[in-house]
Design a protein around this motif. Structure first.
Motif, PDB file in Angstrom:
ATOM      1  N   GLY A 114       0.051  -2.946  -7.839  1.00  0.00           N
ATOM      2  CA  GLY A 114       1.427  -3.265  -7.509  1.00  0.00           C
ATOM      3  C   GLY A 114       2.277  -2.051  -7.231  1.00  0.00           C
ATOM      4  O   GLY A 114       1.801  -0.914  -7.211  1.00  0.00           O
ATOM      5  N   THR A 115       3.550  -2.317  -7.038  1.00  0.00           N
ATOM      6  CA  THR A 115       4.554  -1.287  -6.811  1.00  0.00           C
ATOM      7  C   THR A 115       5.311  -1.057  -8.121  1.00  0.00           C
ATOM      8  O   THR A 115       5.181  -1.845  -9.068  1.00  0.00           O
ATOM      9  N   PRO A 116       6.124   0.001  -8.213  1.00  0.00           N
ATOM     10  CA  PRO A 116       6.894   0.224  -9.443  1.00  0.00           C
ATOM     11  C   PRO A 116       7.788  -0.956  -9.821  1.00  0.00           C
ATOM     12  O   PRO A 116       8.078  -1.158 -11.005  1.00  0.00           O
TER      13      PRO A 116
ATOM     14  N   LEU B  18       0.794  -1.231   0.000  1.00  0.00           N
ATOM     15  CA  LEU B  18       0.000   0.000   0.000  1.00  0.00           C
ATOM     16  C   LEU B  18       0.831   1.288   0.000  1.00  0.00           C
ATOM     17  O   LEU B  18       0.504   2.224  -0.741  1.00  0.00           O
ATOM     18  N   PRO B  19       1.901   1.406   0.795  1.00  0.00           N
ATOM     19  CA  PRO B  19       2.654   2.664   0.780  1.00  0.00           C
ATOM     20  C   PRO B  19       3.452   2.895  -0.511  1.00  0.00           C
ATOM     21  O   PRO B  19       3.952   3.995  -0.728  1.00  0.00           O
ATOM     22  N   ARG B  20       3.557   1.847  -1.350  1.00  0.00           N
ATOM     23  CA  ARG B  20       4.416   1.942  -2.535  1.00  0.00           C
ATOM     24  C   ARG B  20       3.643   1.689  -3.832  1.00  0.00           C
ATOM     25  O   ARG B  20       4.208   1.227  -4.818  1.00  0.00           O
ATOM     26  N   LEU B  21       2.371   2.021  -3.871  1.00  0.00           N
ATOM     27  CA  LEU B  21       1.571   1.792  -5.067  1.00  0.00           C
ATOM     28  C   LEU B  21       2.145   2.529  -6.275  1.00  0.00           C
ATOM     29  O   LEU B  21       2.631   3.661  -6.172  1.00  0.00           O
ATOM     30  N   ARG B  22       2.065   1.888  -7.449  1.00  0.00           N
ATOM     31  CA  ARG B  22       2.436   2.564  -8.692  1.00  0.00           C
ATOM     32  C   ARG B  22       1.542   3.792  -8.883  1.00  0.00           C
ATOM     33  O   ARG B  22       0.346   3.746  -8.547  1.00  0.00           O
TER      34      ARG B  22
ATOM     35  N   LEU C 234      -0.185  -7.412  -5.596  1.00  0.00           N
ATOM     36  CA  LEU C 234      -1.272  -8.245  -5.097  1.00  0.00           C
ATOM     37  C   LEU C 234      -2.317  -8.356  -6.188  1.00  0.00           C
ATOM     38  O   LEU C 234      -2.564  -7.397  -6.926  1.00  0.00           O
ATOM     39  N   PHE C 235      -2.937  -9.522  -6.288  1.00  0.00           N
ATOM     40  CA  PHE C 235      -4.045  -9.664  -7.222  1.00  0.00           C
ATOM     41  C   PHE C 235      -4.995 -10.720  -6.696  1.00  0.00           C
ATOM     42  O   PHE C 235      -4.656 -11.514  -5.814  1.00  0.00           O
TER      43      PHE C 235
ATOM     44  N   ALA D 259      -0.102 -12.947  -3.614  1.00  0.00           N
ATOM     45  CA  ALA D 259       0.978 -11.967  -3.519  1.00  0.00           C
ATOM     46  C   ALA D 259       2.095 -12.380  -4.470  1.00  0.00           C
ATOM     47  O   ALA D 259       2.459 -13.561  -4.544  1.00  0.00           O
ATOM     48  N   VAL D 260       2.631 -11.402  -5.204  1.00  0.00           N
ATOM     49  CA  VAL D 260       3.776 -11.620  -6.092  1.00  0.00           C
ATOM     50  C   VAL D 260       5.018 -11.172  -5.337  1.00  0.00           C
ATOM     51  O   VAL D 260       5.138  -9.997  -4.970  1.00  0.00           O
ATOM     52  N   LEU D 261       5.954 -12.103  -5.112  1.00  0.00           N
ATOM     53  CA  LEU D 261       7.161 -11.812  -4.351  1.00  0.00           C
ATOM     54  C   LEU D 261       8.367 -11.815  -5.275  1.00  0.00           C
ATOM     55  O   LEU D 261       8.557 -12.743  -6.069  1.00  0.00           O
TER      56      LEU D 261
END
Length: 203
Positions: A111-113, A47-51, A92-93, A82-84
């Motif tokens: 996701g994140t960048p 959440l803090p790093r959303l694209r 997340l999807f 979760a995609v790690l």
């Protein structure tokens, strides 16, 4: 969470178990990318790093803002992954059922960048996990933010690869009537229905 997701969506019947997990190895033989059942700590990591485009799409859905909309999608979903990458969650999807629409669910992804570096993996993951969702729900339906689709035409190609039909024209939805394109997989056209509350599609 166990290897098989649990389902806690009120009175809705429990879908059959769905296979989880995916691993992609790099040239050095080490696992580069893993997909595992999502836990709440994964949500708090992403959440803090959303694209920026994911944040913009979630913000367009309503006045509660991106973080609240993403958390809502996560909480309502009976399938979520979760995609790690290197042990860190980059996306997340999942999918959540539609109230009053048996056999129908809304797939979502944010996701994140760091997720943008995994285009080839996403091309493989999308069809694989869309099929796993359809094993539970015959019909999948959601919306994609029109500005995001215009900026990244590859998103429409990725959705098509996953088995979705994307409506050519957007419709007003969400906060202030923001434009969204419906996309569907199943026995109805993309222009037939709109989700009660769409969620992020990513890509």
């Amino acid at each position: 969470m166990s290897a098989r997701p649990t389902f806690t969506t009120g009175a809705s019947p429990c879908p059959p178990p769905v296979r989880t997990g995916f691993a992609r190895r790099g040239g050095d033989g080490h696992t580069r990318l893993r997909v595992v059942p999502a836990r709440r700590e994964h949500l708090h990591e992403v959440l803090p790093r959303l694209r920026p485009r994911d944040r913009a799409e979630l913000d367009a859905l309503g006045p509660r803002g991106a973080v609240a909309e993403a958390a809502r999608a996560f909480a309502l979903s009976s399938l979520r992954w979760a995609v790690l990458r290197g042990g860190r969650c980059v996306a997340l999807f999942g999918a959540r059922p539609f109230p009053g629409m048996p056999g129908t669910a809304a797939p979502w992804l944010f996701g994140t960048p760091a997720l943008d570096a995994e285009g080839r993996a996403l091309a493989r993951l999308g069809p694989l996990f869309a099929a796993r969702m359809r094993a539970v729900w015959p019909r999948l339906l959601n919306m994609v933010h029109a500005p995001a689709l215009a900026q990244r035409p590859a998103t429409a190609r990725w959705l098509a690869r996953c088995g979705f039909s994307v409506a050519a024209h957007p419709m007003p939805l969400g906060h202030g009537g923001a434009p969204f394109h419906p996309f569907t997989s199943g026995d109805f056209p993309a222009t037939s229905f709109a989700p009660e509350q769409p969620t992020i599609t990513g890509g």
